[in-house]
Design a protein around this motif. Structure first.
Motif, PDB file in Angstrom:
ATOM      1  N   ASP A  75     -42.597   5.421  29.659  1.00  0.00           N
ATOM      2  CA  ASP A  75     -41.443   4.538  29.817  1.00  0.00           C
ATOM      3  C   ASP A  75     -41.410   3.074  29.345  1.00  0.00           C
ATOM      4  OD1 ASP A  75     -41.254   7.000  31.874  1.00  0.00           O
ATOM      5  OD2 ASP A  75     -39.058   6.248  31.794  1.00  0.00           O
TER       6      ASP A  75
ATOM      7  N   THR B 265     -39.943  -0.778  28.620  1.00  0.00           N
ATOM      8  CA  THR B 265     -38.733  -2.021  28.578  1.00  0.00           C
ATOM      9  C   THR B 265     -39.126  -2.954  27.215  1.00  0.00           C
ATOM     10  OG1 THR B 265     -39.986  -3.178  29.777  1.00  0.00           O
ATOM     11  CG2 THR B 265     -38.437  -1.838  31.041  1.00  0.00           C
TER      12      THR B 265
ATOM     13  N   ASP C 132     -32.046   4.614  28.404  1.00  0.00           N
ATOM     14  CA  ASP C 132     -31.374   4.602  29.677  1.00  0.00           C
ATOM     15  C   ASP C 132     -29.999   4.425  29.745  1.00  0.00           C
ATOM     16  OD1 ASP C 132     -30.824   3.891  32.336  1.00  0.00           O
ATOM     17  OD2 ASP C 132     -32.723   3.058  32.841  1.00  0.00           O
TER      18      ASP C 132
ATOM     19  N   TYR D  95     -28.589   2.085  32.324  1.00  0.00           N
ATOM     20  CA  TYR D  95     -28.612   0.755  32.004  1.00  0.00           C
ATOM     21  C   TYR D  95     -27.617   0.268  31.065  1.00  0.00           C
ATOM     22  CZ  TYR D  95     -30.684  -3.543  30.238  1.00  0.00           C
ATOM     23  OH  TYR D  95     -31.018  -4.955  29.995  1.00  0.00           O
TER      24      TYR D  95
ATOM     25  N   LYS E 107     -37.295   6.057  27.511  1.00  0.00           N
ATOM     26  CA  LYS E 107     -38.352   7.094  27.640  1.00  0.00           C
ATOM     27  C   LYS E 107     -39.109   7.696  26.297  1.00  0.00           C
ATOM     28  CE  LYS E 107     -38.232   9.985  31.240  1.00  0.00           C
ATOM     29  NZ  LYS E 107     -39.406   9.439  32.005  1.00  0.00           N
TER      30      LYS E 107
END
Length: 243
Positions: A121, A123, A179, A182, A208
């Motif tokens: 995962d 960001t 996501d 999100y 992911k």
């Protein structure tokens, strides 16, 4: 490899949000400075970089106003020597300009890279963008909701892998899962960056990825998507799903 660069500025320093091209210039000037001082050829390498991280800031007049003296910035490349050259160049310069803003280079350090699994995962530390040629020599930016967004990311990573290794990865399978919760929370999940007068659209969305560890590692070091050397596609590990 990943480099953390630290700058010092005066409290109250104003920084325009559209600073990507200035950061590109800092990298170019740093490598040129080393090449000039050592009479060597300017190094070239796949690389990407993050947005700026200010410990404290406010927003006024469309600019960030620094509430502290510390600014952090991250540069990533699969080429260790390229990052070393940037550090040497910054050390020689001592000070750099971010547009009209003067920043003092204080220190840099290489960060340990994570262990790579076949499911991870991430960001975003800078927006991910996918561009393709449109009519009239213009570029069109793909929507993250589009059918081929993830596939284009995969193909781009295979291309980067080949540039670096002069061969194709043993495993070319890779799937992306952005996501959705999100995206639903954010009214505008996309980012429109003005890169020296050119508008570039990207996305700052957690995701992911499952599949080839070789391609995942390339994405971490060289960036996901296009225009990495313009400050797009840098990520950090959110957590290792299998770690």
């Amino acid at each position: 490899m990943r480099l953390e660069v630290n700058f010092r500025c005066s409290k109250g320093t104003a920084i325009n949000f559209n600073y990507n091209h200035h950061l590109s210039n800092i990298i170019a000037e740093s490598t040129e400075k080393v090449a000039f001082s050592s009479d060597e050829q300017k190094p070239q390498s796949l690389h990407t970089f993050s947005q700026l991280y200010l410990k404290d800031y406010s927003i006024s007049g469309g600019k960030m106003i620094s509430g502290s003296e510390q600014i952090q910035w991250y540069i990533s490349s699969p080429d260790h020597s390229f990052l070393e050259t940037i550090v040497k160049g910054l050390t020689i310069c001592g000070y750099v300009y971010l547009g009209d803003t003067l920043l003092e280079f204080t220190q840099a350090r290489l960060l340990e890279h994570p262990y790579f699994y076949d499911e991870m995962d991430f960001t975003c530390m800078s927006p991910i963008t996918i561009a393709h040629a449109a009519g009239g020599g213009k570029e069109q930016y793909s929507s993250i909701d589009g059918e081929f967004f993830g596939e284009n990311l995969r193909q781009d990573l295979i291309r980067k892998y080949y540039i670096i290794n002069k061969s194709f990865p043993k495993d070319e399978n890779l799937s992306f899962y952005f996501d959705s919760k999100y995206m639903q929370k954010k009214s505008r999940p996309s980012r429109l960056i003005n890169y020296d007068g050119k508008k570039i659209m990207g996305y700052m969305i957690p995701f992911k990825v499952k599949g080839s560890k070789e391609l995942i590692e390339i994405g971490y070091h060289a960036g996901f998507g296009n225009k990495n050397d313009c400050g797009f596609g840098m990520v950090k590990v959110w957590h290792n799903t299998r770690g």
